[in-house]
Design a protein around this motif. Structure first.
Motif, PDB file in Angstrom:
ATOM      1  N   THR A 123       0.857  -1.137  -0.029  1.00 11.75           N
ATOM      2  CA  THR A 123       0.177  -0.055   0.026  1.00 11.75           C
ATOM      3  C   THR A 123       0.918   1.057   0.131  1.00 11.75           C
ATOM      4  OG1 THR A 123      -0.198   0.161   2.477  1.00 11.75           O
ATOM      5  CG2 THR A 123      -1.891  -0.990   1.378  1.00 11.75           C
ATOM      6  N   PRO A 124       0.284   2.385  -0.409  1.00 13.06           N
ATOM      7  CA  PRO A 124      -1.028   2.450  -1.115  1.00 13.06           C
ATOM      8  C   PRO A 124      -0.592   2.017  -2.590  1.00 13.06           C
ATOM      9  CG  PRO A 124       0.252   4.711  -0.791  1.00 13.06           C
ATOM     10  CD  PRO A 124       1.009   3.840  -0.112  1.00 13.06           C
ATOM     11  N   LEU A 125      -1.505   1.370  -3.008  1.00 14.22           N
ATOM     12  CA  LEU A 125      -1.606   0.567  -4.450  1.00 14.22           C
ATOM     13  C   LEU A 125      -1.871   1.562  -5.518  1.00 14.22           C
ATOM     14  CD1 LEU A 125      -1.327  -2.214  -5.511  1.00 14.22           C
ATOM     15  CD2 LEU A 125      -3.758  -2.337  -6.056  1.00 14.22           C
ATOM     16  N   ARG A 126      -1.251   1.679  -6.602  1.00 17.37           N
ATOM     17  CA  ARG A 126      -1.359   2.647  -7.634  1.00 17.37           C
ATOM     18  C   ARG A 126      -1.957   1.990  -8.892  1.00 17.37           C
ATOM     19  NH1 ARG A 126       1.909   7.661  -7.845  1.00 17.37           N
ATOM     20  NH2 ARG A 126       2.362   8.094  -5.731  1.00 17.37           N
ATOM     21  N   ARG A 127      -1.180   0.730  -9.243  1.00 15.91           N
ATOM     22  CA  ARG A 127      -1.864  -0.066 -10.312  1.00 15.91           C
ATOM     23  C   ARG A 127      -1.167  -1.272 -10.660  1.00 15.91           C
ATOM     24  NH1 ARG A 127       1.401   2.556 -15.693  1.00 15.91           N
ATOM     25  NH2 ARG A 127       3.507   2.403 -14.758  1.00 15.91           N
ATOM     26  N   VAL A 128      -1.797  -2.024 -11.447  1.00 18.22           N
ATOM     27  CA  VAL A 128      -1.573  -3.353 -11.602  1.00 18.22           C
ATOM     28  C   VAL A 128      -0.699  -3.450 -13.045  1.00 18.22           C
ATOM     29  CG1 VAL A 128      -2.054  -5.797 -12.316  1.00 18.22           C
ATOM     30  CG2 VAL A 128      -3.236  -4.518 -10.302  1.00 18.22           C
ATOM     31  N   THR A 129       0.520  -3.819 -12.983  1.00 17.15           N
ATOM     32  CA  THR A 129       1.441  -3.913 -14.398  1.00 17.15           C
ATOM     33  C   THR A 129       1.541  -5.161 -15.027  1.00 17.15           C
ATOM     34  OG1 THR A 129       3.482  -4.222 -13.115  1.00 17.15           O
ATOM     35  CG2 THR A 129       2.707  -2.026 -13.526  1.00 17.15           C
ATOM     36  N   GLY A 130       1.048  -6.371 -14.405  1.00 12.32           N
ATOM     37  CA  GLY A 130       1.126  -7.409 -15.005  1.00 12.32           C
ATOM     38  C   GLY A 130       0.441  -8.702 -14.437  1.00 12.32           C
ATOM     39  N   THR A 131      -0.048  -9.559 -14.928  1.00  9.97           N
ATOM     40  CA  THR A 131      -0.719 -10.689 -14.605  1.00  9.97           C
ATOM     41  C   THR A 131      -0.130 -12.282 -15.163  1.00  9.97           C
ATOM     42  OG1 THR A 131      -2.448 -10.846 -16.419  1.00  9.97           O
ATOM     43  CG2 THR A 131      -3.011  -9.522 -14.652  1.00  9.97           C
ATOM     44  N   GLY A 132      -0.374 -13.094 -14.377  1.00  5.30           N
ATOM     45  CA  GLY A 132       0.133 -14.412 -14.708  1.00  5.30           C
ATOM     46  C   GLY A 132      -0.422 -15.389 -13.623  1.00  5.30           C
ATOM     47  N   GLY A 133      -0.147 -16.713 -13.744  1.00  4.64           N
ATOM     48  CA  GLY A 133      -0.705 -17.505 -12.750  1.00  4.64           C
ATOM     49  C   GLY A 133      -0.037 -18.854 -12.693  1.00  4.64           C
ATOM     50  N   GLY A 150       3.353   2.924  -3.656  1.00  2.19           N
ATOM     51  CA  GLY A 150       3.845   3.890  -3.113  1.00  2.19           C
ATOM     52  C   GLY A 150       3.197   5.023  -2.812  1.00  2.19           C
ATOM     53  N   LEU A 151       3.972   5.833  -1.839  1.00  3.28           N
ATOM     54  CA  LEU A 151       3.312   7.059  -1.405  1.00  3.28           C
ATOM     55  C   LEU A 151       3.547   8.174  -2.459  1.00  3.28           C
ATOM     56  CD1 LEU A 151       4.296   7.348   2.511  1.00  3.28           C
ATOM     57  CD2 LEU A 151       1.953   7.424   1.640  1.00  3.28           C
ATOM     58  N   SER A 152       4.703   8.038  -3.167  1.00  4.88           N
ATOM     59  CA  SER A 152       5.326   9.122  -3.888  1.00  4.88           C
ATOM     60  C   SER A 152       6.140   8.501  -5.218  1.00  4.88           C
ATOM     61  CB  SER A 152       6.188  10.109  -3.281  1.00  4.88           C
ATOM     62  OG  SER A 152       6.639  11.009  -4.027  1.00  4.88           O
ATOM     63  N   ALA A 153       6.174   9.197  -6.235  1.00  4.93           N
ATOM     64  CA  ALA A 153       6.613   8.668  -7.586  1.00  4.93           C
ATOM     65  C   ALA A 153       8.309   8.888  -7.365  1.00  4.93           C
ATOM     66  CB  ALA A 153       6.356   9.200  -8.695  1.00  4.93           C
ATOM     67  N   TRP A 183      11.506  10.977  -4.644  1.00  4.12           N
ATOM     68  CA  TRP A 183      11.951  11.532  -3.324  1.00  4.12           C
ATOM     69  C   TRP A 183      11.091  13.005  -2.926  1.00  4.12           C
ATOM     70  CZ3 TRP A 183      15.116  15.797  -2.692  1.00  4.12           C
ATOM     71  CH2 TRP A 183      15.855  15.787  -3.991  1.00  4.12           C
ATOM     72  N   ASN A 184      11.005  13.838  -4.018  1.00  8.25           N
ATOM     73  CA  ASN A 184      10.357  15.250  -3.659  1.00  8.25           C
ATOM     74  C   ASN A 184       9.097  15.302  -3.500  1.00  8.25           C
ATOM     75  OD1 ASN A 184      12.853  17.014  -4.090  1.00  8.25           O
ATOM     76  ND2 ASN A 184      12.576  16.612  -6.429  1.00  8.25           N
ATOM     77  N   GLY A 185       8.455  14.259  -3.855  1.00  6.96           N
ATOM     78  CA  GLY A 185       7.030  13.953  -3.472  1.00  6.96           C
ATOM     79  C   GLY A 185       6.449  13.396  -2.152  1.00  6.96           C
ATOM     80  N   LEU A 186       7.600  12.777  -1.574  1.00  3.37           N
ATOM     81  CA  LEU A 186       7.221  12.245  -0.096  1.00  3.37           C
ATOM     82  C   LEU A 186       6.979  13.443   0.896  1.00  3.37           C
ATOM     83  CD1 LEU A 186      10.059   9.514   0.517  1.00  3.37           C
ATOM     84  CD2 LEU A 186       7.689   9.311   0.452  1.00  3.37           C
ATOM     85  N   PRO A 187       6.185  13.006   1.833  1.00  4.65           N
ATOM     86  CA  PRO A 187       5.964  14.035   2.823  1.00  4.65           C
ATOM     87  C   PRO A 187       7.381  14.265   3.625  1.00  4.65           C
ATOM     88  CG  PRO A 187       4.240  12.423   2.917  1.00  4.65           C
ATOM     89  CD  PRO A 187       5.107  11.927   1.818  1.00  4.65           C
ATOM     90  N   GLU A 188       7.378  15.564   3.981  1.00  2.00           N
ATOM     91  CA  GLU A 188       8.683  16.000   4.270  1.00  2.00           C
ATOM     92  C   GLU A 188       8.911  15.366   5.761  1.00  2.00           C
ATOM     93  OE1 GLU A 188      12.362  17.804   4.098  1.00  2.00           O
ATOM     94  OE2 GLU A 188      10.668  17.774   2.794  1.00  2.00           O
ATOM     95  N   ALA A 189       8.042  15.054   6.474  1.00  3.12           N
ATOM     96  CA  ALA A 189       8.272  14.215   7.969  1.00  3.12           C
ATOM     97  C   ALA A 189       8.837  12.808   7.605  1.00  3.12           C
ATOM     98  CB  ALA A 189       7.284  14.098   8.800  1.00  3.12           C
TER      99      ALA A 189
END
Length: 184
Positions: free
Chosen positions: A77-87, A132-135, A137-143
């Motif tokens: 988490t946090p989930l953004r998207r699924v990029t592939g499937t298999g089984g 991920g929280l951010s794409a 390091w600049n987008g991460l919350p500063e704390a």
């Protein structure tokens, strides 16, 4: 919503903070220990993820769910998207699972839920997801960034000390607002 597969991204997530930031914080002017510091930043980022329960910088993760038609929560988490499937079949052989056989829901808190209704006879669906929280390091919350940088510096300055339990209190205080605890 029916799943649509996005193209795969980079294999390795970028560092959560730059080496220059950590070196400035530690007042290091040479590049003699850059490899050590980069490793400590990766360790601090992993410890941040373990403490908060969230992936700091977007990266690809592999997850498996039973192909039983029931909804299953996806761990990253946090989930953004699924990029592939298999089984996999019950015998452990590879089986194709198309994106149309997988339904995906992402709730308001970023938790991903998926179910697989295989037409191919797969017993397990193997998904590649981005979370991920951010794409970057600049987008991460500063704390969160400050906590990662301070923990990397702490690991550097206390590398010969006996192990502690958990991050130092000041770092835990920075991360606590982003902490997600789950009961199982």
């Amino acid at each position: 919503m029916t799943l649509s597969v996005a193209p795969a991204g980079e294999d390795r997530a970028p560092l959560a903070v730059t080496l220059n930031e950590v070196k400035a914080y530690l007042r290091i002017e040479t590049s003699d220990e850059d490899a050590l510091l980069a490793g400590l930043v990766r360790t601090a980022t992993s410890l941040c993820e373990a403490f908060t329960g969230q992936v700091p910088i977007v990266e690809a993760r592999a997850v498996s769910i039973p192909a039983d038609g029931n909804w299953h929560r996806l761990a990253p988490t946090p989930l953004r998207r699924v990029t592939g499937t298999g089984g996999l079949t019950a015998a452990g052989e590879a089986a194709a699972v198309s994106p149309e056989e997988v339904d995906l829901q992402i709730d308001f808190s970023g938790d991903g839920w998926a179910r697989c209704r295989p037409a191919s006879g797969a017993a397990t669906a193997a998904l590649t997801v981005e979370a991920g929280l951010s794409a970057d390091w600049n987008g991460l919350p500063e704390a969160v960034r400050q906590g990662i940088m301070r923990l990397a510096a702490h690991l550097y300055t206390h590398r010969d000390a006996d192990g502690e339990r958990g991050p130092p209190a000041a770092i835990a205080a920075l991360w606590r607002p982003w902490r997600r605890v789950r009961l199982s």
